[in-house]
Each structure stands twice: as structure tokens, then as C-alpha cells.
Design an enzyme around this catalytic site. Sequence first.
Site, PDB file in Angstrom:
ATOM      1  N   HIS A 224       2.171 -16.077 -52.941  1.00  0.00           N
ATOM      2  CA  HIS A 224       1.493 -16.440 -51.698  1.00  0.00           C
ATOM      3  C   HIS A 224       2.091 -17.707 -51.094  1.00  0.00           C
ATOM      4  CE1 HIS A 224      -1.613 -13.958 -53.785  1.00  0.00           C
ATOM      5  NE2 HIS A 224      -1.631 -13.415 -52.582  1.00  0.00           N
TER       6      HIS A 224
ATOM      7  N   ASP B 130       2.025 -19.857 -55.966  1.00  0.00           N
ATOM      8  CA  ASP B 130       1.910 -19.022 -57.176  1.00  0.00           C
ATOM      9  C   ASP B 130       3.056 -18.027 -57.219  1.00  0.00           C
ATOM     10  OD1 ASP B 130      -0.575 -16.588 -55.993  1.00  0.00           O
ATOM     11  OD2 ASP B 130       1.278 -17.354 -55.133  1.00  0.00           O
TER      12      ASP B 130
ATOM     13  N   GLY C 248      -4.601  -7.767 -51.735  1.00  0.00           N
ATOM     14  CA  GLY C 248      -4.470  -6.702 -52.729  1.00  0.00           C
ATOM     15  C   GLY C 248      -4.122  -5.355 -52.156  1.00  0.00           C
TER      16      GLY C 248
ATOM     17  N   ASN D  51       2.263  -5.042 -52.806  1.00  0.00           N
ATOM     18  CA  ASN D  51       1.276  -4.698 -53.835  1.00  0.00           C
ATOM     19  C   ASN D  51       1.374  -3.257 -54.321  1.00  0.00           C
ATOM     20  OD1 ASN D  51      -0.004  -7.264 -53.780  1.00  0.00           O
ATOM     21  ND2 ASN D  51      -1.156  -6.640 -51.954  1.00  0.00           N
TER      22      ASN D  51
END
Lengths: 238, 222
Positions: A212, A209, A91, A121
Site C-alpha cells: 500500500h 507495507d 481486498g 489481489n
Amino acid sequence: MKTWLCCCGAHWTSSGVMSEDANPAATPSPCQDIQGDGRWMSLHNRFVSDSKGKEPDVLFVGDSLVQLLHEFEVWRKLFSPLHALNFGVGGDATQHVLWRLVNGELDHISPKVVVLWVGTNNHGHTPEQICGGIMAIINVIHQKLPHAHTLVLGLLPRGKSPNPLRERNASVNALVQAEVASLSHVSFLDMDPGFILSDGSIAHQDMYDYLHLTPQAYQKVCQPLHERIKSLLDKHAP
Amino acid sequence: MSAEENPAAEPAPVIDVQGDGRWMSQECKDAEPDVLFVGDSMVQLMQQYEVWREVFSPLHALNFGIGGDTTCNVLWRLQNGELENIRPRVVVLWVGTNNHEHTADQVAGGILAIAQLVLSRLPRSKIIVLGLLPRGEFPNPLREKNAAVNNLLRASLPQLGPVQFIDVGGSFVHSDGAISSRDMFDFLHLTASAYRTISTTLHELLLQMLEEMPQERRASLV
């Protein structure tokens, strides 16, 4: 305080830190504990204390793409033997990594190579701002570890189909590559082995996903990374 | 608690705030699973480790985990296609730790709503609900909340029928209250070795349940 304007639109002060009003991606910021279990600070504190008494030759720092790398076999096979430490936090955007490095994570170690992988991010920031954030990190590393070489990894494409974040990441890569070209203590490595297929899609076998990496994809991208780190370590030898 | 009263039981897709549409892209993959795993990143990440291939693939398991999902997101997914065309004999449900806006009561209600939905769509299936794990390096409110959810589930799930609750979080909190990064690399997500630890119990229970159930004849084979 005097500031200098960099071609990325970033403002530098004499202490090397970005001035606050200029670029949020380059303003050191801790992650706010919105969820309530203090995990981000736990990780930062653990990295700082982990770094005392360890002598890594290589430091990996960045977001979840760095953090998850540590959990798969490829880390043990390719990077542990290089005496590497992993300071990845899922994150994290550039301003979070910047805060961590300014606040202790580089204070007790002298790695020869720092591998930096962050930027995907930085939601809401422009490519110029993200580049500025990455350059701010590079600058802090150089101040704290004047003899280290920083290897910046290119941002990967993301999402199953073409989308604005792929364009944003590609722009960041182009800007960073241009910025570091003239710096002898920094180099850039494109980490994309060709994840985007001919129909524009990314396979879930590579990104489970669409962000990743799977263990197989990590194997693909880590071979060239491993080679590059080894050659940098060889050059670094006194 | 009905859906009108409980926001955690209100089906909701994830809104694409980042801009790459990843949540909507993650779709149905395989053919005829006997076991369906559904939930959040605790489920999703499991498939990336060796333990999935060694322990769960042989049971013909399908993984519908999506990182970040709340009970609302899982409910929406199951109502909007993910249960179509498959008839797993056992559904493993692991969700609730991301329901930050909801109380423990609401989260438990959301999990119950999912279990009820599964039973209504797959009347001959059984369900295993995994308890929420403790999280954070040190004691904190989320550990208390997750424990409260587990207590509510322990009491209410058996009333639904073929639903079993298992709490696999027992070994992670040490005597000093700390969780090790060797078990949870970010004090939330499990490492490979921690997944192995919890998989033993889960695997045994799955085998037991599958053995108790007669295999359905597949129409296509006749």
C-alpha cells in the site's frame, strides 16, 4: 449459448459476460462474508445508494489502492475538484469488482471517465486470467456507459525484494496494454514512477507495507494520473 | 489459560500465502523510542495520517503495526526480535480484531499473554491496552465478540500491574446502531478524523504516564 474466445483465453457471451467455466477472474462473484460483519455488502450497497442523485464526471473503481486514496489529502486536492466518486474496496480482485459493476454500481451515474485499478489481489490466477478479468470489467463498463472512457491503471510492483508477484503484475500490465491498444474507448496508464530501487528493493517510505502507498507515494503517482484524467475530460467535452 | 490451552496465545509468524514476503520484511526502523505502538492495521494505518506526525512523533514513538495480525502474530514478533535493542517507557497494544478463529475468552487470553511478555522483557515499562473497536455497518456478532473481549480485559488487565485499559470506541456507534463511513471508511478502519477523535484520549494518557516515570539515563550519553 454462443461464446467467443478472446486472445486472453477469455470466453465472451452475447451479453458480454464471461462464461463461468472459463475464467474465475472474469466470473462476477460477490465476496463471501467469512468474518461475519457483512462489510463488503455494506460497502457495495452504500456505493449503489451513494450513486443515486450524484453526478460524478469521474468514477474510480478497484481495490484498496483506490479505496485508501480517498482517505488522504491528495484526493481532496486533485480529484474532488474533478467531481470524482470512489468505489474502491480493499481486498477486491477482478471478479469482485465485476460483480459490483454488474449489480448496480453503474446504474445511476454517467461519468465521462472511469478509472480502473484492480488485479493485484487475484491470488492464484495467471496473468492471462487476470487480464481477462480486467477486460471483462472494461466490457461491462462499455455496455453500461457507452460514452465513457475507461482508464486502466497498471499494477504496481510489490514486496520488499524481487518476488513472483512482481513478475505476475508486470505480465498483466503487458497483456492489458496490448489488448487495449486497439480500443478507442480505453487507455492504459503505467502508474509506477520507479518504485523499484537499483538494488531491487522497494522503500517503506513509498509502500509502508510493501503493497500500500504512503501519502507521499500517492502524491508521486497521482500527478500524472490527474493530468491524464483532465485531458480525457477535455476531449470528452461535447 | 496457558499457551497450550489457548491458540490465541500461541506465537505464530504469518505464513506467506501471497508470495511476496511482505510480513517478514517489515522490520525495526528507529533508534530510541519512548513509546512503542504494536498491533494490527489499526496501529499501522495511524502512522500514515497527519495525526501521527502531529501528536505521537513528538513523543518519540515507534510504530510496529502490521495489517491482518492476530495476537499470535504479535506475540511471535515480540518474542523474535522486535523488543531487542529498544527500551520504550510505554507500550501501546492494539490487537485482537483479526482473531477470527478464536473465542472472546481466547482473544483476551492472547492479549494478556502479550502484556505479560512485554512486562517480563521491559520490567520498568507501562502498558496501555486499547479496547477493540466495534465494526461492521450494523449490529453483528463481531461487535458482540469485541465487546466481550473488552469486558474480559477490563477485569483482568489491572491485575498485571502497570497496565491500563482504555476503550476509545464509545462514540462510533450511533443511536440507530449504525457506524458511519465518515468514521470507518470500510466499517473497520478509521478515517483521519476518527483517528483524531481517539488520539486525544490516548495522547493525554500517554503524557500522564510519561510524566510519572523518571527518564532512564541512556548509557551511551554518559
